[in-house]
Design an enzyme around this catalytic site. Structure first.
Site, PDB file in Angstrom:
ATOM      1  N   ASP A 106       0.862  -1.174   0.000  1.00  0.00           N
ATOM      2  CA  ASP A 106       0.000   0.000   0.000  1.00  0.00           C
ATOM      3  C   ASP A 106       0.912   1.243   0.000  1.00  0.00           C
ATOM      4  O   ASP A 106       2.133   1.147   0.146  1.00  0.00           O
ATOM      5  CB  ASP A 106      -0.974  -0.019   1.192  1.00  0.00           C
ATOM      6  CG  ASP A 106      -2.208   0.842   0.897  1.00  0.00           C
ATOM      7  OD1 ASP A 106      -2.162   1.656  -0.060  1.00  0.00           O
ATOM      8  OD2 ASP A 106      -3.211   0.723   1.606  1.00  0.00           O
TER       9      ASP A 106
HETATM   10  C1  BGC Z   1      -5.025   3.132   0.080  1.00  0.00           C
HETATM   11  C2  BGC Z   1      -5.194   2.056  -0.950  1.00  0.00           C
HETATM   12  C3  BGC Z   1      -5.076   2.643  -2.336  1.00  0.00           C
HETATM   13  C4  BGC Z   1      -3.764   3.369  -2.461  1.00  0.00           C
HETATM   14  C5  BGC Z   1      -3.519   3.971  -3.822  1.00  0.00           C
HETATM   15  C6  BGC Z   1      -3.803   4.002  -0.165  1.00  0.00           C
HETATM   16  O1  BGC Z   1      -3.767   5.088   0.659  1.00  0.00           O
HETATM   17  O2  BGC Z   1      -4.949   2.548   1.367  1.00  0.00           O
HETATM   18  O3  BGC Z   1      -6.420   1.406  -0.779  1.00  0.00           O
HETATM   19  O4  BGC Z   1      -5.183   1.638  -3.289  1.00  0.00           O
HETATM   20  O5  BGC Z   1      -3.736   4.417  -1.504  1.00  0.00           O
HETATM   21  O6  BGC Z   1      -4.316   5.052  -4.066  1.00  0.00           O
END
Ligand code: BGC
Length: 762
Positions: free
Chosen positions: A302
């Site tokens: 993530d």
């Molecule tokens: C989130 C994810 C997301 C990623 C990319 C993160 O802050 O937890 O769910 O896919 O950002 O945008």
């Protein structure tokens, strides 16, 4: 030798990416042409990746592991020089937050024309519930219990996303969530493992369609692996600590279902699990995901999760964090830029085996081959498809139908709903009455307010309400600091004068849920409860219908008594107003059922239907039992609950046998009758309780459901088949199997209102 030759052939093919050799490429696909029959000219993607790896420097291989966000928002369609340089130097393998055929082409050309090996980039984005045509938020779609439509919705999302140049979505989010304080409950399917697993698989199928080589498919990414939904106190990013048994019984199955459905990628979660951040968690990534489940795709972190290990306190510096992540089985670094900065030296110093880098790069390259990017890096970049496939009337219609099917009718007294044919004056009041902006909810990808339909627009345009006079007043904002907004409330109440029916549009603004949006109070925010009370006080005899737009289960105990009808509409998406108007007018008879319990108050949280019995189950007459002094244990609205404009009556469950062997199956049948006066749909639910186990078992667990459609007066016998594998769990010895003994089977319209029968498993 063979591999050398292959590598050479491969290098030649790559060189063809130059304009001089461009005519040798397969012809570009035409608008709407499906690539499902696509066969890569590179044959076996694994072998192709191995050959390519041999041509790559260590830095280039590490470059494949680097995922960076685009600077689309900052610089528009132009590229920052550093960004361009990184791509040209082969230091970027994938880009996210870039979409649109023109912009993606610009980035792709930078990689394909100017980098040494011309390896195409991969483009990812958070397409969570629609790309341009936004569908109801995922928790809402789950409430439809319509697996086919959920799959179809994500298919449409994939078609739109792929037509705008994307290869990859960071979805589905398959985290089980039992705490409504957590803002991210809106992204998942709710509290149940069985339903969550079916929905996880359906979404993967929807996104990946007939295969990721199809130009109208995108790779799915099961996230957030794992147990992110169990953040302590519902506070986003917070610590998670649970037994391996709960992890395996409750939180992991939807991920397993996503793997079995062929999810191309996984995303690690931000949280720690048993003291180890998920991104460096060998147990999760290596043991469970790869060894036990045989997952063959790649794992992305993530956002900056590798860097965050410094804050978790399990790595002393970025280099150590990067080392831990890659050694645990993480392949791609989202946005920390730690792999790209530190892995080269870590490999040279012998701290990270080069094989670990090769393996991660290989997994990523294989997906690029499977996507067909080496055959034609621009294959998803067709301006015709972008124009033809986005926000089409068919997509909007599917979204509207889903919006109606996601609504859950929580209360309906004095026949307040559907709206009467003869009404002349309708008061539409409240902060979300004309809030197109909020209707698409959080994580609404490339969705734009300008395309979304407010409740006001939906009602005003509805054919069933032709000739009705609307009295409109927002009155108050969703949130306003104390004290109560008395002038706003007065204005709103005055505006309803003379109305035949009052519709209140209430809830949360869209930024109050999704990521980093936990709440410690789950009541209607601001002065909304006061508005409802004031309205009831002034108009005791006028039907009051509350329509709720929100991203989580709310504490509605102080609202319920002041309204005649309560419709949970969630964030319904682009077609919000139309879909909800279909329900309010009765054009669609509501059939949604909750997939998360609604508590009586926050003190009951976490609350979920499949709890354990305890050694002192609740008994209101006995003091020393497991209960509260001030509130019963059960929720205000249980899992599986939702009303219809018609009435369904249930017979008792009938079993085909009272005992079955481990290899047998047993049929559970229940007759359901539409005892009302309207055509309607009903979700018939089957629960099972294992009465005695080697470890304690939940008081009930969903094991099946069927959504049926019945004309007034009609009956249907619904049958379910149970096998021993449906009764399996992690036993005292941590073996996944069913244990012999007595089981209670329960059928009914929701998790609380059931009739039971028993059988034994031999
Ligand atoms: C989130 C994810 C997301 C990623 C990319 C993160 O802050 O937890 O769910 O896919 O950002 O945008």
């Amino acid at each position: 030798m063979f591999f050398r030759l292959f590598a050479l052939a491969f290098a030649l093919l790559l060189c063809q990416a130059t304009p001089a050799a461009a005519q040798k490429r397969p012809r570009p696909l035409k608008a709407n042409e499906s690539g499902s029959t696509f066969r890569s000219r590179f044959g076996n993607p694994e072998r192709a990746a191995d050959s390519l790896l041999r041509l790559m420097t260590l830095e280039e291989r590490i470059g494949q592991l680097n995922l960076l966000t685009s600077d689309l928002d900052v610089t528009g369609a132009s590229l920052r020089p550093q960004y361009r340089r990184d791509i040209e130097q082969g230091r970027v393998g994938a880009v996210f937050n870039a979409y649109g055929v023109d912009f993606v082409r610009k980035l792709q050309e930078t990689a394909v024309k100017n980098s040494r090996l011309k390896i195409p980039l991969l483009f990812g984005y958070d397409v969570i519930h629609g790309h341009k045509t936004i569908f109801p938020m995922p928790l809402a779609m789950a409430c439809s219990w319509d697996i086919g439509r959920i799959e179809a919705a994500q298919r449409i999302a994939a078609v739109e996303a792929a037509s705008m140049g994307l290869d990859w979505t960071f979805a589905p989010m398959v985290d089980i969530a039992r705490d409504p304080r957590w803002g991210r409950v809106m992204e998942g399917a709710g509290e149940d493992t069985y339903l969550g697993s079916l929905i996880a698989a359906a979404q993967v199928r929807g996104f990946q369609g007939r295969g990721i080589g199809d130009v109208l498919s995108v790779m799915a990414c099961a996230k957030h692996y794992a147990a992110y939904g169990a953040a302590q106190a519902g506070r986003d990013y917070n610590t998670v600590d649970m037994s391996e048994r709960v992890l395996r019984d409750v939180y992991l199955p939807p991920f397993k279902a996503a793997t079995d459905a062929g999810a191309a990628t996984f995303m690690t979660s931000f949280n720690e699990l048993d003291g180890i951040p998920a991104t460096a968690n060998r147990f999760l990534l290596d043991q469970v995901l790869r060894k036990e489940w045989g997952f063959k795709g790649f794992v992305v972190t993530d956002y900056t999760a590798i860097m965050e290990m410094l804050f978790h306190g399990t790595a002393k510096d970025s280099a150590e964090a990067g080392m831990q992540a890659i050694l645990a089985g993480t392949d791609m670094d989202m946005q920390s830029a730690i792999f790209i900065k530190f892995l080269p030296d870590l490999v040279r110093q012998g701290k990270v085996p080069e094989a670990a880098v090769n393996q991660a790069a290989r997994r990523i390259l294989i997906k690029k081959f499977e996507l067909g990017l080496f055959d034609d890096p621009y294959r998803r970049l067709s301006p015709e498809r972008e124009k033809a496939n986005v926000l089409t009337p068919a997509h909007r219609l599917a979204s509207r139908e889903m919006a109606a099917r996601s609504c859950v009718l929580l209360k309906n007294e004095r026949e307040a709903l559907p709206l009467k044919a003869g009404i002349k004056r309708l008061a539409l009041i409240g902060p979300l009455a004309n809030a197109a902006h909020d209707m698409i909810g959080g994580w609404s990808a490339a969705g734009e307010d300008k395309h979304s339909i407010s409740l006001m627009a939906g009602l005003q345009n509805h054919p069933a309400l032709k000739g009705v006079t609307f009295q409109l007043e927002k009155g108050i904002d969703v949130e306003k600091p104390e004290p109560a907004d008395l002038p706003g409330i007065r204005k709103a109440v005055d505006a309803a004068q003379g109305a035949d029916v009052i519709v209140l549009a209430l809830g949360e603004s869209k930024d109050m849920s999704a990521e980093a949006s936990s709440r410690s109070n789950i009541k209607l925010p601001g002065s909304q409860e006061d508005l409802v009370a004031a309205m009831r006080a002034r108009y005791p005899n006028t039907p009051i219908v509350a329509v709720l737009f929100n991203g989580r289960p709310l504490d509605l105990s102080d609202v319920l008594g002041n309204v005649d009808a309560l419709l949970e509409a969630w964030y319904p998406g682009t077609e919000a107003g139309n879909g909800v108007a279909d329900v309010l007018t009765g054009a669609y008879n509501p059939s949604g059922k909750l997939t998360m319990s609604f508590p009586r108050n926050l003190g009951q949280v976490p609350i979920f239907y499949n709890q354990k019995n305890t050694g002192r189950p609740e008994n209101p007459k006995e003091k020393y039992t497991s209960k509260y002094l001030d509130v019963p244990n059960d929720p205000l609205f249980p899992f599986g609950f939702g009303l219809s404009y018609t009435k369904f009556s249930y017979g008792a469950p009938q079993l085909s046998a009272t005992s079955m062997g481990m290899g047998d199956s047993l049929r559970v049948s229940v007759t359901v009758t539409n005892a009302g006066t309207r055509l309607g749909e009903e979700v018939v639910q089957l629960y099972v309780r294992d009465l005695v186990g080697s470890v304690t078992r939940p008081v009930k667990e969903l094991k099946g459901f069927r959504k049926i459609r019945l004309a007034p007066g009609a009956s249907e016998m619904v049958s379910f088949t149970l096998r021993a594998k449906d009764l399996a769990f992690y036993t005292a010895e941590m073996q996944f199997r069913a244990e012999p003994g007595t089981f209670r089977v329960m059928t009914g319209p929701n998790s609380a209102d059931v009739q039971a029968a028993e059988f034994t498993l031999r």
